[in-house]
Scaffold this motif. Structure first.
Motif, PDB file in Angstrom:
ATOM      1  N   VAL A  99       0.833  -1.206   0.000  1.00 20.63           N
ATOM      2  CA  VAL A  99       0.000   0.000   0.000  1.00 20.63           C
ATOM      3  C   VAL A  99       0.867   1.255   0.000  1.00 20.63           C
ATOM      4  O   VAL A  99       0.606   2.218  -0.760  1.00 20.63           O
ATOM      5  CB  VAL A  99      -0.964  -0.017   1.203  1.00 20.63           C
ATOM      6  N   LEU A 100       1.906   1.285   0.828  1.00 18.89           N
ATOM      7  CA  LEU A 100       2.786   2.453   0.877  1.00 18.89           C
ATOM      8  C   LEU A 100       3.508   2.660  -0.454  1.00 18.89           C
ATOM      9  O   LEU A 100       3.650   3.805  -0.924  1.00 18.89           O
ATOM     10  CB  LEU A 100       3.796   2.297   2.010  1.00 18.89           C
ATOM     11  N   ASN A 105       4.196   5.676  -5.524  1.00 14.76           N
ATOM     12  CA  ASN A 105       4.278   5.743  -6.985  1.00 14.76           C
ATOM     13  C   ASN A 105       3.128   6.551  -7.579  1.00 14.76           C
ATOM     14  O   ASN A 105       3.308   7.255  -8.583  1.00 14.76           O
ATOM     15  CB  ASN A 105       4.287   4.331  -7.566  1.00 14.76           C
ATOM     16  N   LEU A 106       1.941   6.468  -6.959  1.00 13.34           N
ATOM     17  CA  LEU A 106       0.815   7.258  -7.446  1.00 13.34           C
ATOM     18  C   LEU A 106       1.084   8.752  -7.298  1.00 13.34           C
ATOM     19  O   LEU A 106       0.843   9.542  -8.232  1.00 13.34           O
ATOM     20  CB  LEU A 106      -0.452   6.867  -6.684  1.00 13.34           C
ATOM     21  N   LEU A 107       1.585   9.156  -6.146  1.00 10.61           N
ATOM     22  CA  LEU A 107       1.872  10.576  -5.932  1.00 10.61           C
ATOM     23  C   LEU A 107       2.991  11.066  -6.843  1.00 10.61           C
ATOM     24  O   LEU A 107       2.942  12.197  -7.347  1.00 10.61           O
ATOM     25  CB  LEU A 107       2.228  10.816  -4.466  1.00 10.61           C
ATOM     26  N   VAL A 108       4.004  10.235  -7.062  1.00 12.36           N
ATOM     27  CA  VAL A 108       5.089  10.621  -7.965  1.00 12.36           C
ATOM     28  C   VAL A 108       4.566  10.773  -9.389  1.00 12.36           C
ATOM     29  O   VAL A 108       4.926  11.716 -10.121  1.00 12.36           O
ATOM     30  CB  VAL A 108       6.227   9.588  -7.896  1.00 12.36           C
ATOM     31  N   ALA A 109       3.679   9.856  -9.813  1.00 14.17           N
ATOM     32  CA  ALA A 109       3.116   9.952 -11.166  1.00 14.17           C
ATOM     33  C   ALA A 109       2.217  11.175 -11.316  1.00 14.17           C
ATOM     34  O   ALA A 109       2.233  11.845 -12.361  1.00 14.17           O
ATOM     35  CB  ALA A 109       2.328   8.671 -11.478  1.00 14.17           C
ATOM     36  N   LEU A 129       7.923   9.268   1.436  1.00 16.57           N
ATOM     37  CA  LEU A 129       6.502   9.546   1.546  1.00 16.57           C
ATOM     38  C   LEU A 129       6.295  10.368   2.813  1.00 16.57           C
ATOM     39  O   LEU A 129       6.687   9.951   3.906  1.00 16.57           O
ATOM     40  CB  LEU A 129       5.705   8.243   1.614  1.00 16.57           C
ATOM     41  N   TYR A 130       5.669  11.530   2.672  1.00 16.69           N
ATOM     42  CA  TYR A 130       5.495  12.456   3.785  1.00 16.69           C
ATOM     43  C   TYR A 130       4.024  12.498   4.192  1.00 16.69           C
ATOM     44  O   TYR A 130       3.126  12.614   3.346  1.00 16.69           O
ATOM     45  CB  TYR A 130       5.947  13.860   3.396  1.00 16.69           C
ATOM     46  N   ILE A 134       5.965  13.899   9.249  1.00 15.67           N
ATOM     47  CA  ILE A 134       6.489  12.534   9.358  1.00 15.67           C
ATOM     48  C   ILE A 134       6.855  12.033   7.970  1.00 15.67           C
ATOM     49  O   ILE A 134       6.045  12.110   7.035  1.00 15.67           O
ATOM     50  CB  ILE A 134       5.458  11.600  10.012  1.00 15.67           C
ATOM     51  N   SER A 135       8.061  11.510   7.825  1.00 18.43           N
ATOM     52  CA  SER A 135       8.526  10.963   6.554  1.00 18.43           C
ATOM     53  C   SER A 135       8.946   9.509   6.747  1.00 18.43           C
ATOM     54  O   SER A 135       9.427   9.128   7.814  1.00 18.43           O
ATOM     55  CB  SER A 135       9.708  11.768   6.007  1.00 18.43           C
ATOM     56  N   VAL A 136       8.760   8.714   5.716  1.00 18.75           N
ATOM     57  CA  VAL A 136       9.106   7.298   5.762  1.00 18.75           C
ATOM     58  C   VAL A 136       9.501   6.853   4.357  1.00 18.75           C
ATOM     59  O   VAL A 136       8.997   7.387   3.352  1.00 18.75           O
ATOM     60  CB  VAL A 136       7.923   6.457   6.290  1.00 18.75           C
ATOM     61  N   GLN A 137      10.416   5.914   4.295  1.00 20.03           N
ATOM     62  CA  GLN A 137      10.787   5.286   3.032  1.00 20.03           C
ATOM     63  C   GLN A 137      10.067   3.940   2.936  1.00 20.03           C
ATOM     64  O   GLN A 137      10.415   2.994   3.651  1.00 20.03           O
ATOM     65  CB  GLN A 137      12.297   5.070   2.954  1.00 20.03           C
TER      66      GLN A 137
END
Length: 477
Positions: A99-100, A105-109, A129-130, A134-137
């Motif tokens: 899901v993450l 990838n959806l937000l980048v596209a 992903l922010y 809060i940020s996470v890889q």
């Protein structure tokens, strides 16, 4: 005398390694020293830049220390969990990772196609992903999730792993999905996932034909992902020069770095200059000059070059030895534990961490193409450090569950407050099967089968002294 001293030293080393909790203490010492070296080098690589930009030389160090504390808490929590809890959480962890990755990838596209930079508090920047502050890889979550889920699936397959059909469902489709979701933006992390999968399959005893097929498919996939950079994959742009192909070409043309494109070999040249400047003993901790804007990503992907410049060959050797000890300890745990899930998960985590270290150090030194993966425990990065320490905590739980370690802990259990605060006692290994009990007494032995009491007992098969009186029907009765 030197030979005797060497023999005595080897005997003492074997004696230390033969102790029941040797794997546990080797794991703690190697991971702890790598973490301390990482915090020190992050401060050395970022202090000048932080002071120039923010007026606080310890800004990055404080942030990394906070993540290190969170990672130690994750280590403590994971070393307390039994194997059945990891198996039960494998599917939810994999679902969360997918899901993450899909969301990233959806937000980048959306940003690339429609110039939509965020959806509410959600925002993506290539690999991060922010959610507000809060940020996470997501790729770091995917690595740990793939270890748990892959080990769980392979254990359930059991002896059926010899059949392609069993490997094709559901292992290969899920792994292929993760490779696509991760590799489109981050080729280096996809190679780390590949090393992880190879470690799992190797520990499961999969046939060599499967590894040959995976090698062919992996090379084809890497070629496609390199070509996808021309279409905007990763940090590339449509119509621009393929940066992934440029890195590969720069790696092939290292003999003449002045002739390659600046964007392709600039990092390699600066890393090589830093390593050469360090020499055998380095210029001194904090005295390196490559981090003053010359070496890109000096605090992250190229922190090993900072180690080489400031601590020299000696410092690099210490780091390599610690990773070698970590690799030996992980494989030792995988070989000694009895539970198949623990064995596969330990091999997967070891292949992941050591493979990522090899990819990073190989890229910095020019032995491998640049891929942009951080050095475990040492590079600056919060989510990577937390997930790595959580995986090491799981390894620590498995080390305490080794048969000899479990028996030793139960024979001399620590104080109750230690078990409550640090870690509970591991389960005792499965009891060995008892020898088969003798057959029940079926009554007195017939007189005709009794052994003669005299010293001249007849040999087996000698029937000359036995009377065969009576009719055949009487003898049958």
């Amino acid at each position: 005398m030197l030979g005797l001293d060497a023999a005595g030293g080897l005997a003492a080393l074997r004696g230390l390694l033969a102790r029941p909790l040797a794997s546990y203490y080797l794991l703690l010492s190697s991971a702890g020293l790598l973490l301390l070296i990482g915090l020190t080098m992050v401060f050395s690589a970022t202090s000048v830049k932080d002071y120039a930009e923010e007026g606080n030389a310890t800004a990055s160090l404080v942030k990394q220390t906070i993540f290190a504390v969170i990672g130690v808490v994750a280590f403590w929590a994971c070393q307390r969990l039994p194997a059945k809890t990891f198996r039960a959480g494998s599917r939810p962890a994999l679902g969360l990772a997918v899901v993450l990755l899909l969301l990233l990838n959806l937000l980048v596209a959306l940003e690339a196609l429609l110039r939509v930079k965020s959806i509410g508090p959600l925002k993506a920047e290539l690999l991060w992903l922010y959610l507000g502050p809060i940020s996470v890889q997501p790729v770091e979550v995917a690595k740990f999730a793939l270890v748990l889920w892959g080990a769980h699936v392979l254990v359930r397959k059991g002896a059926a792993l010899g059949w392609w059909k069993e490997l094709a469902t559901p292992l290969f489709p899920v792994v292929g999905l993760l490779f696509v979701l991760v590799g489109y933006n981050d080729l280096g992390s996809m190679l780390c996932l590949l090393a992880l999968v190879v470690g799992l399959l190797w520990a499961a005893g999969v046939r060599l034909q499967v590894f040959a097929a995976l090698t062919a498919v992996g090379l084809l996939g890497v070629g496609l992902l390199i070509a996808a950079a021309s279409l905007g994959a990763g940090s590339g742009e449509r119509g621009a020069e393929n940066y992934r192909l440029g890195r590969f070409s720069a790696w092939l043309n290292q003999s003449d770095p002045s002739g390659c494109a600046e964007t392709g070999c600039y990092q390699i040249v600066q890393a090589r200059n830093a390593i050469e400047h360090g020499g055998w003993f380095g210029v001194g901790l904090g005295k390196g000059s490559a981090k003053f804007g010359w070496l890109p990503e000096a605090h992250n992907d190229f922190i090993f070059a900072v180690i080489a410049e400031e601590l020299g060959v000696v410092g690099c050797t210490v780091v390599l030895v610690l990773f070698a000890v970590l690799a030996y300890t992980g494989l030792r745990i995988a070989r000694r534990v009895e539970d198949p899930f623990r064995r596969l998960a330990a091999a997967g985590v070891t292949a992941w961490l050591v493979g990522q270290a090899v990819i990073n150090i190989g890229g910095v030194t020019g032995l491998l193409p640049l891929t942009g993966v951080p050095l475990p425990f040492i590079s600056d990065g919060g989510s990577a450090l937390v997930v790595t320490l959580a995986a090491v905590g799981m390894l620590a739980s498995f080390a305490r569950a080794e048969p000899d370690a479990a028996r030793a802990l139960h024979a001399r259990p620590p104080a109750r407050w230690v078990r409550l605060v640090w870690a509970p006692l591991p389960p005792l290994p499965g009891r060995r099967r008892r020898p088969a009990s003798p057959p029940a007494d079926r009554g007195s032995v017939p007189r005709s089968r009794q052994r003669r009491q005299d010293d001249q007992a007849a040999a087996r098969g000698a029937r000359s002294d036995r009377a065969r009186a009576g009719t055949a029907s009487e003898r049958r009765r």
